[in-house]
Structure formats: C-alpha cells, structure tokens
Scaffold this active site. Structure first.
Site, PDB file in Angstrom:
ATOM      1  N   HIS A  96      59.057  55.439  -8.677  1.00  0.00           N
ATOM      2  CA  HIS A  96      59.589  56.372  -7.669  1.00  0.00           C
ATOM      3  C   HIS A  96      58.411  57.074  -6.991  1.00  0.00           C
ATOM      4  CE1 HIS A  96      61.643  59.736  -5.830  1.00  0.00           C
ATOM      5  NE2 HIS A  96      62.782  59.080  -6.005  1.00  0.00           N
ATOM      6  N   SER A 212      68.151  60.444   1.396  1.00  0.00           N
ATOM      7  CA  SER A 212      69.160  61.222   2.124  1.00  0.00           C
ATOM      8  C   SER A 212      70.481  60.479   2.326  1.00  0.00           C
ATOM      9  CB  SER A 212      68.601  61.705   3.466  1.00  0.00           C
ATOM     10  OG  SER A 212      67.545  62.627   3.244  1.00  0.00           O
TER      11      SER A 212
END
Ligand code: PGA
Length: 262
Positions: A96, A212
C-alpha cells in the site's frame, strides 16, 4: 472467463472492539444475495483479526493490512503471513502506498512479502499507483509497469494475487481519475500482466480500483471494463456505505460485453 468481483475494505489504523457491530451488519447485509456473486473482504487492524473472523466468516472474508517477509523470527512488532493465516485471514494487502511512503517499503521488499503471503496460503492484494506529480507528468503507466515488475515475484496467478490500482493522489482525497482513464490504465495493467505471466493467468487476476470509492461513484467505477472490484478505505469504516458499495457491483448479466484482453 468471468472474474468474481471483490469488494475489499481497508480499515487502516482505525477501529476497536466497539466497531465489531459494523462487521456483523456487513455480514448480515451481504451474506445472501451479494456473497453469491461477489467476494466481500474486510481488512481490520491486526488487533481485531480474530474478532473479525468470528463476526464475518465464513461468507465474508478477513484479511491483514501487511505482513513480514519472514515466517517467524526476532522481528519485534511485526506479524508474519502464517500468523495472519492462523488468525483466520485469507488475504493480505501488500505494498500500500502508505507503507511504501510512510515505512520506506520498496518493490523488492514488497515482492518478498508477496512470496511470504503465497507460502502461507494467503491471497496477496498488491497495491500500485502513481503520485500526483507522476500523474501530471504523464508517467502513470511507466510507474505502474515498474511497480508491477518489481513487486510481483514469478508465480502470480488469479488464485494467489489481486492487483489494486490506487492513484496516490486519489486516496482519501475525494477525487478519482475519469472512468476513461481507469479503463485505459486497467487495460494496460492486464496487458502488462499478460506479457509477464501469460494470457490465461493474466485474464484470471482481479484488478481492483482504489482511491475515494464511495457509494456515490461505486456504480460507475465498478461498471468499467477490467475493473473487478474496489479497495475501499474511508468509506469502509461506515457499514452502510460499505454495504452500499457492495450492492453497486453490476449484476453478472449487466456486465460490459467481453472482447479483447479484458
Ligand atoms: P480511500 O482509501 O478509499 O479512503 O481513498 C483507499 C485506500 O487507501 O486503500
């Protein structure tokens, strides 16, 4: 070949036992219709893994957010892939961007972790994505190719690997690339994988979009060709939002027509 969609929640460093009710809500809302066609996964902090396993499994899967490359050893504070598997985890998020930038993880280290995850029988969710400056400079595809090449050891298959495209500038920012951009990028990633691991394996690897994803945009993003699911950060902390995202997965019959390398 139809790939089974995957909706994965990444709780990051949020949540305690008081939040286990959210997991029970997610399980109840998804276990019937949604889990028949879609894999649903929550990756809570390591302290909650065993509780999460009890609250979610067997229909909804549990995953870790990172693991060490070694199976065991003198690594204070670290958690190994076999330990994750022992806690009931089936997946682990690796590479990540918050670990790449915040913890200094490079592609070579991510690749060692991926190999460790595979050895423990975990599915590795390997994250790749460009910075805002790289995006602006038109370097997105070059960055992704480099990260995919460096972070994936040989032996990736649709069973042991998921790739998550997460533009760093979109994470937690309330902005996303356009559907056209996402489609082009995912197509390019699948082509890259095809050269690397062969077309049949590349066709089987699920490619998630992350950054998002919210109930408001999930339907549009999940309908994009070559988007096989989502890696959801902020919105996964709200059970209703996460459930709404799971519900946004297109019905198999309504999926875009197949053709070419998709
Ligand atoms: P976000 O995070 O959904 O809050 O943008 C995504 C991620 O970091 O995996």
């Amino acid at each position: 070949m139809a790939r089974r969609p995957l909706i994965a929640g990444n709780w990051k460093m949020h949540g305690g036992r008081a939040d286990l009710d959210k997991l029970r809500m997610i399980r109840e809302a998804t276990r019937r219709r949604i889990c028949e066609t879609t894999d649903v996964l929550v990756c809570p902090p390591a302290t909650l893994l065993a509780h999460a396993f009890e609250a979610l499994e067997p229909k909804v899967a549990v995953g870790g957010q990172d693991c060490h490359f070694a199976a065991s050893g003198p690594y204070t504070g670290s958690i190994s892939a076999p330990m994750l598997a022992d806690s009931g985890a089936r997946y682990v998020i690796l590479g990540h961007s918050e670990r790449r930038s915040g913890c200094g993880e490079d592609d070579a280290l991510v690749a060692r972790k991926v190999a460790a995850a595979w050895s423990a029988g975990l599915v590795a969710i390997v994250c790749v994505g460009e910075t805002e400056a790289e995006h602006a400079a038109g370097r997105t595809l070059a960055v992704l190719r480099e990260e995919l090449t460096g972070s994936l050891p040989s032996g990736a298959t649709g069973d042991n690997t998921v790739i998550a495209y997460e533009p760093i500038w979109a994470i937690g920012a309330g902005r996303t690339p356009t559907p056209d951009e996402i489609e082009k990028i995912h197509h390019a990633m699948r082509e890259h994988l095809s050269h690397r691991i062969g077309e049949p394996a590349a066709r089987a690897v699920r490619l998630l979009y992350g950054g998002s994803v919210k109930p408001e945009n999930a339907g549009e993003i999940l309908a994009i060709r070559n988007v096989d699911g989502a890696l959801v950060g902020g919105a996964s902390l709200n059970a209703e939002d996460f459930i709404a995202i799971c519900r946004s997965v297109p019905e198999p019959a309504a999926a875009p027509p197949r053709g070419g390398l998709e």
